[in-house]
Design a protein around this motif. Structure first.
Motif, short mmCIF file in Angstrom:
data_model
loop_
_atom_site.label_atom_id
_atom_site.label_comp_id
_atom_site.label_asym_id
_atom_site.label_seq_id
_atom_site.Cartn_x
_atom_site.Cartn_y
_atom_site.Cartn_z
N THR A 185 -6.99 -37.16 19.84
CA THR A 185 -8.23 -36.95 19.09
C THR A 185 -8.61 -38.17 18.26
O THR A 185 -9.49 -38.10 17.41
CB THR A 185 -8.09 -35.73 18.16
N ASN A 187 -10.33 -40.79 18.85
CA ASN A 187 -11.70 -41.29 18.98
C ASN A 187 -12.76 -40.21 18.76
O ASN A 187 -13.93 -40.43 19.08
CB ASN A 187 -11.91 -41.91 20.37
N ASP A 189 -14.78 -36.98 16.50
CA ASP A 189 -15.13 -36.47 15.18
C ASP A 189 -14.38 -35.17 14.94
O ASP A 189 -13.68 -34.65 15.82
CB ASP A 189 -16.64 -36.28 15.05
N SER A 190 -14.50 -34.62 13.73
CA SER A 190 -13.68 -33.47 13.36
C SER A 190 -13.97 -32.24 14.23
O SER A 190 -13.04 -31.52 14.62
CB SER A 190 -13.88 -33.13 11.89
N ARG A 191 -15.24 -32.02 14.57
CA ARG A 191 -15.57 -30.85 15.39
C ARG A 191 -15.00 -31.00 16.80
O ARG A 191 -14.39 -30.06 17.34
CB ARG A 191 -17.09 -30.67 15.45
N SER A 192 -15.17 -32.18 17.39
CA SER A 192 -14.65 -32.41 18.74
C SER A 192 -13.13 -32.37 18.74
O SER A 192 -12.51 -31.88 19.68
CB SER A 192 -15.14 -33.76 19.27
N SER A 193 -12.51 -32.88 17.67
CA SER A 193 -11.06 -32.83 17.55
C SER A 193 -10.57 -31.39 17.58
O SER A 193 -9.58 -31.07 18.26
CB SER A 193 -10.60 -33.51 16.26
#
Length: 262
Positions: A185, A187, A189-193
């Motif tokens: 994770t 690369n 952002d927090s939501r995508s992570s």
């Protein structure tokens, strides 16, 4: 570093059910004045069907340990096993075959082929190996990854989180014994992570996958079943059923400038 009393591992994790293990592993780079000991007598077992995170200060050896256990880097001493296979006994051809057939990889960079669709990227390793995917298993992965409506899209038409979930599905598609994820994770952002970490956790819970993840983020480690803490090339602690807050508190005990614990 003062730590809480050793915890008892969950009863559902048999201590002998190791998907991979390291026995007194050392890794040395260079010699003489340039000698660096990246791993110093590390012994760990990775339980089958569980999500293990590896953490530690910069330079602690966490990525080196993952690369050695995955067969991407040769060790200087000791032994690494994937299942019952001792990696030091394998020549390059057999080691390549083992990595192809029994190991999956997820890296910080998505490493998708831009001209291929999401589905084509997922099945690419099997296509190269001349093997047909198990369609029932592939359907389960696609369902778990949550991108069934995006399978015909190319990477450039997907968000970063969706691309990394495609990369995770690709690692799962050949049904490897173990998946190694290096800062997956990093690369995102927090939501995508959160999307990717939830998928990894679900693949362990719902598909029985074994995952080892190197991360620097306490929030990411909180998705795991256990966390191994490294410092100065040694495993210095282990935490079962971690939470982000507990991991963060543990990491505060490391001297980030020197990689040693207080």
């Amino acid at each position: 570093m003062s730590t809480a009393p050793a915890e008892t591992p969950p009863r559902s994790v048999p201590e002998t059910a190791a998907a991979a293990r390291a026995e007194d592993v050392s890794k040395v780079y260079g010699s003489g004045d340039t000698k660096v000991t990246a791993l110093d007598g590390v012994s760990v077992e990775i339980p089958r069907g569980r999500f293990t995170a590896i953490m530690g200060p910069s330079g602690s050896g966490k990525s080196t340990l993952m690369h050695c256990m995955a067969g991407l880097d040769r060790i200087s001493g000791g032994e690494v096993y994937i299942g019952d296979a001792a990696l030091s006994t394998l020549n390059d051809k057999r080691l390549t075959s083992l990595r192809r057939d029994k190991v999956g990889f997820v890296f910080q960079a998505f490493n998708l082929i831009p001209t291929l669709s999401a589905l084509e990227n997922i099945t690419l390793p099997m296509d190269i190996a001349g093997r047909k995917p198990d369609q029932e298993w592939l359907d389960r992965i696609i369902e778990t990854v949550g991108l069934r409506q995006r399978l015909s899209h190319r990477p450039g038409e997907l968000s970063g989180g969706q691309q990394q979930r495609v990369a995770c599905a690709r690692a799962l598609a050949s049904r490897p014994e173990i998946i190694f994820a290096d800062e997956p994770t990093g690369n995102l952002d927090s939501r995508s992570s959160s999307e990717v970490l939830s998928f990894l956790r679900d693949s362990v819970r719902d598909l029985g996958q074994t995952i080892v993840m190197v991360t620097h983020a306490p929030d990411a480690a909180g998705y795991a079943d256990q966390v191994l803490f490294l410092s100065d090339g040694r495993v210095v602690d282990r935490m079962y059923n971690p939470t982000a807050d507990r991991v963060l508190e543990q990491m505060k005990g490391f001297d980030l400038s020197g990689g040693t614990s207080r």
